[in-house]
Design a protein around this motif. Structure first.
Motif, PDB file in Angstrom:
ATOM      1  N   UNK A  96     -13.525   2.344  14.912  1.00 37.47           N
ATOM      2  CA  UNK A  96     -14.658   1.837  14.146  1.00 37.47           C
ATOM      3  C   UNK A  96     -14.257   1.642  12.688  1.00 37.47           C
ATOM      4  N   UNK A  97     -14.452   0.438  12.149  1.00 35.13           N
ATOM      5  CA  UNK A  97     -14.204   0.221  10.718  1.00 35.13           C
ATOM      6  C   UNK A  97     -15.125   1.089   9.872  1.00 35.13           C
ATOM      7  N   UNK A  98     -14.756   1.269   8.613  1.00 38.70           N
ATOM      8  CA  UNK A  98     -15.471   2.190   7.737  1.00 38.70           C
ATOM      9  C   UNK A  98     -16.932   1.816   7.524  1.00 38.70           C
ATOM     10  N   UNK A  99     -17.267   0.523   7.625  1.00 32.89           N
ATOM     11  CA  UNK A  99     -18.632   0.107   7.326  1.00 32.89           C
ATOM     12  C   UNK A  99     -19.624   0.463   8.438  1.00 32.89           C
ATOM     13  N   UNK A 100     -19.135   0.863   9.611  1.00 33.87           N
ATOM     14  CA  UNK A 100     -20.014   1.141  10.744  1.00 33.87           C
ATOM     15  C   UNK A 100     -20.700   2.499  10.545  1.00 33.87           C
ATOM     16  N   UNK A 101     -22.040   2.557  10.552  1.00 35.06           N
ATOM     17  CA  UNK A 101     -22.750   3.824  10.365  1.00 35.06           C
ATOM     18  C   UNK A 101     -22.410   4.831  11.462  1.00 35.06           C
ATOM     19  N   UNK A 102     -22.561   6.093  11.142  1.00 37.13           N
ATOM     20  CA  UNK A 102     -22.220   7.159  12.080  1.00 37.13           C
ATOM     21  C   UNK A 102     -22.954   7.012  13.409  1.00 37.13           C
ATOM     22  N   UNK A 103     -24.230   6.663  13.364  1.00 37.73           N
ATOM     23  CA  UNK A 103     -25.003   6.534  14.600  1.00 37.73           C
ATOM     24  C   UNK A 103     -24.455   5.471  15.517  1.00 37.73           C
ATOM     25  N   UNK A 104     -24.001   4.354  14.926  1.00 32.41           N
ATOM     26  CA  UNK A 104     -23.466   3.269  15.737  1.00 32.41           C
ATOM     27  C   UNK A 104     -22.082   3.586  16.278  1.00 32.41           C
ATOM     28  N   UNK A 105     -21.453   4.625  15.732  1.00 31.78           N
ATOM     29  CA  UNK A 105     -20.169   5.076  16.286  1.00 31.78           C
ATOM     30  C   UNK A 105     -20.405   5.975  17.501  1.00 31.78           C
ATOM     31  N   UNK A 106     -21.476   6.748  17.444  1.00 31.15           N
ATOM     32  CA  UNK A 106     -21.747   7.691  18.531  1.00 31.15           C
ATOM     33  C   UNK A 106     -22.292   6.993  19.777  1.00 31.15           C
ATOM     34  N   UNK A 107     -23.090   5.932  19.597  1.00 33.49           N
ATOM     35  CA  UNK A 107     -23.763   5.311  20.729  1.00 33.49           C
ATOM     36  C   UNK A 107     -22.812   4.773  21.799  1.00 33.49           C
ATOM     37  N   UNK A 108     -21.787   3.991  21.447  1.00 31.84           N
ATOM     38  CA  UNK A 108     -20.880   3.505  22.496  1.00 31.84           C
ATOM     39  C   UNK A 108     -20.140   4.640  23.205  1.00 31.84           C
ATOM     40  N   UNK A 109     -19.751   5.640  22.430  1.00 31.63           N
ATOM     41  CA  UNK A 109     -19.060   6.788  23.014  1.00 31.63           C
ATOM     42  C   UNK A 109     -19.953   7.498  24.021  1.00 31.63           C
ATOM     43  N   UNK A 110     -21.218   7.726  23.626  1.00 32.32           N
ATOM     44  CA  UNK A 110     -22.152   8.399  24.519  1.00 32.32           C
ATOM     45  C   UNK A 110     -22.440   7.554  25.760  1.00 32.32           C
ATOM     46  N   UNK A 111     -22.483   6.232  25.583  1.00 31.28           N
ATOM     47  CA  UNK A 111     -22.780   5.345  26.713  1.00 31.28           C
ATOM     48  C   UNK A 111     -21.731   5.447  27.803  1.00 31.28           C
ATOM     49  N   UNK A 112     -20.456   5.367  27.427  1.00 32.42           N
ATOM     50  CA  UNK A 112     -19.416   5.408  28.464  1.00 32.42           C
ATOM     51  C   UNK A 112     -19.348   6.798  29.112  1.00 32.42           C
ATOM     52  N   UNK A 113     -19.662   7.828  28.357  1.00 33.52           N
ATOM     53  CA  UNK A 113     -19.690   9.170  28.953  1.00 33.52           C
ATOM     54  C   UNK A 113     -20.803   9.274  29.990  1.00 33.52           C
ATOM     55  N   UNK A 114     -21.949   8.652  29.687  1.00 37.28           N
ATOM     56  CA  UNK A 114     -23.044   8.642  30.655  1.00 37.28           C
ATOM     57  C   UNK A 114     -22.654   7.877  31.919  1.00 37.28           C
ATOM     58  N   UNK A 115     -21.716   6.946  31.774  1.00 36.53           N
ATOM     59  CA  UNK A 115     -21.235   6.178  32.914  1.00 36.53           C
ATOM     60  C   UNK A 115     -20.092   6.873  33.647  1.00 36.53           C
ATOM     61  N   UNK A 116     -19.783   8.092  33.215  1.00 37.25           N
ATOM     62  CA  UNK A 116     -18.758   8.872  33.895  1.00 37.25           C
ATOM     63  C   UNK A 116     -17.342   8.622  33.409  1.00 37.25           C
ATOM     64  N   UNK A 117     -17.201   8.062  32.201  1.00 39.17           N
ATOM     65  CA  UNK A 117     -15.884   7.757  31.649  1.00 39.17           C
ATOM     66  C   UNK A 117     -15.672   8.598  30.392  1.00 39.17           C
ATOM     67  N   UNK A 118     -14.554   9.305  30.323  1.00 35.25           N
ATOM     68  CA  UNK A 118     -14.223  10.099  29.147  1.00 35.25           C
ATOM     69  C   UNK A 118     -13.248   9.297  28.288  1.00 35.25           C
ATOM     70  N   UNK A 119     -13.663   8.874  27.083  1.00 36.14           N
ATOM     71  CA  UNK A 119     -12.759   8.104  26.232  1.00 36.14           C
ATOM     72  C   UNK A 119     -11.493   8.888  25.906  1.00 36.14           C
ATOM     73  N   UNK A 120     -10.403   8.162  25.790  1.00 35.03           N
ATOM     74  CA  UNK A 120      -9.128   8.800  25.469  1.00 35.03           C
ATOM     75  C   UNK A 120      -9.059   9.185  24.000  1.00 35.03           C
ATOM     76  N   UNK A 121      -9.683   8.406  23.132  1.00 37.88           N
ATOM     77  CA  UNK A 121      -9.639   8.718  21.715  1.00 37.88           C
ATOM     78  C   UNK A 121     -10.660   7.929  20.939  1.00 37.88           C
ATOM     79  N   UNK A 122     -10.886   8.344  19.699  1.00 40.75           N
ATOM     80  CA  UNK A 122     -11.840   7.676  18.813  1.00 40.75           C
ATOM     81  C   UNK A 122     -11.318   7.805  17.390  1.00 40.75           C
TER      82      UNK A 122
END
Length: 288
Positions: free
Chosen positions: A41-67
């Protein structure tokens, strides 16, 4: 016994959760079982918008490799992608951006088996840009779906922006890929068997991203290898400015028509082969 499906490799930025859900669903329907994803995520992206995609894929059963966060230098995507590929292990890898929905003429195991048989170590695809019937960068409703919101497909990247429409969609683990997954130096996919890469980039919010790319790459805030990315962004912004904020659907070069993720476009094999083999980087005159 069918071969194990290839893992999907993707580096993902700040995209809306419904797009990620549709994207994961699409590839699971193709048979993909293993997803190796990294977020940046580039620096301009708010914290909330960084968490949402991460949480979405986890809800889909996917653990991201990194952030990670920071400037989106051109080399960042390549470094993260290559780290994911190293973790994926041997065999075929499927590579896709989060706005790319690949479409094949046969099941994936047949596609990779054919490539093995013909001694190709990559499988290619061609971008098919998807846009709304108004030509505007619109929002989309998940209940309506991507196909109905952006029903037109054509060659915007290729014909109008002079960008490279070629993609490497599948590659053996030991084959290096260039930036943007456009090429595999020293290896050429079979141009007669190209996937359609439905490109749902032209959505609400993209114009702000394009303006930021032009500004940051021009100033050096973000590092680039070549000016290609900002040149393409500038061409689209200029086109929209000249056409009242819309893509000119009447431009015959782009060949916009109704398409669907349910069925390959009519005559796709010939159309993709022609575009894939004819594409050349823009000349200095065209770039200027």
């Amino acid at each position: 016994m069918l071969a194990t499906p290839p893992p999907l490799i993707a580096v993902i930025g700040p995209v809306e959760p419904p797009l990620l859900t549709a994207w994961v669903t699409h590839y699971r329907e193709l048979g993909i079982e293993r997803f190796l994803l990294a977020f940046h995520f580039p620096d301009h992206v708010p914290t909330g918008l960084r968490h949402e995609p991460n949480a979405t894929v986890r809800e889909l059963g996917i653990i991201p490799t990194g952030c990670s966060t920071g400037p989106w230098h051109e080399h960042i995507n390549t470094q993260l992608r290559d780290a994911l590929r190293a973790a994926a292990g041997p065999g075929w890898h499927l590579i896709a951006d989060a706005d790319e929905f690949q479409q094949y003429a046969a099941p994936l195991h047949e596609i990779t088996a054919h490539a093995d048989h013909t001694r190709h170590k990559t499988v290619g695809g061609l971008l098919l840009d998807r846009i709304s019937t108004s030509g505007r960068m619109t929002d989309w409703n998940p209940a309506q779906g991507l196909d109905r919101t952006y029903p037109l497909g054509g060659h915007l990247t290729h014909r109008l922006l002079h960008g490279d429409p070629r993609k490497i969609v599948l590659a053996r683990h030991d084959i290096a890929l260039a930036s943007g997954n456009h090429r595999a130096p020293g290896h050429h996919p079979d141009p007669h068997h190209l996937a359609a890469v439905h490109h749902f980039k032209w959505r609400s919010g993209i114009l702000e991203d394009l303006r930021r790319r032009v500004s940051h790459f021009s100033s050096g805030t973000w590092q680039e290898h070549t000016p290609a990315v900002r040149d393409e962004a500038r061409r689209l912004l200029t086109h929209l400015n000249n056409h009242g904020g819309t893509i000119n659907l009447a431009d015959p070069r782009c060949a916009f028509r109704r398409v669907s993720l349910d069925q390959l476009p009519y005559n796709w094999r010939s159309e993709a082969h022609t575009a894939h083999t004819a594409w050349r980087p823009p000349t200095p005159t065209a770039r200027n």
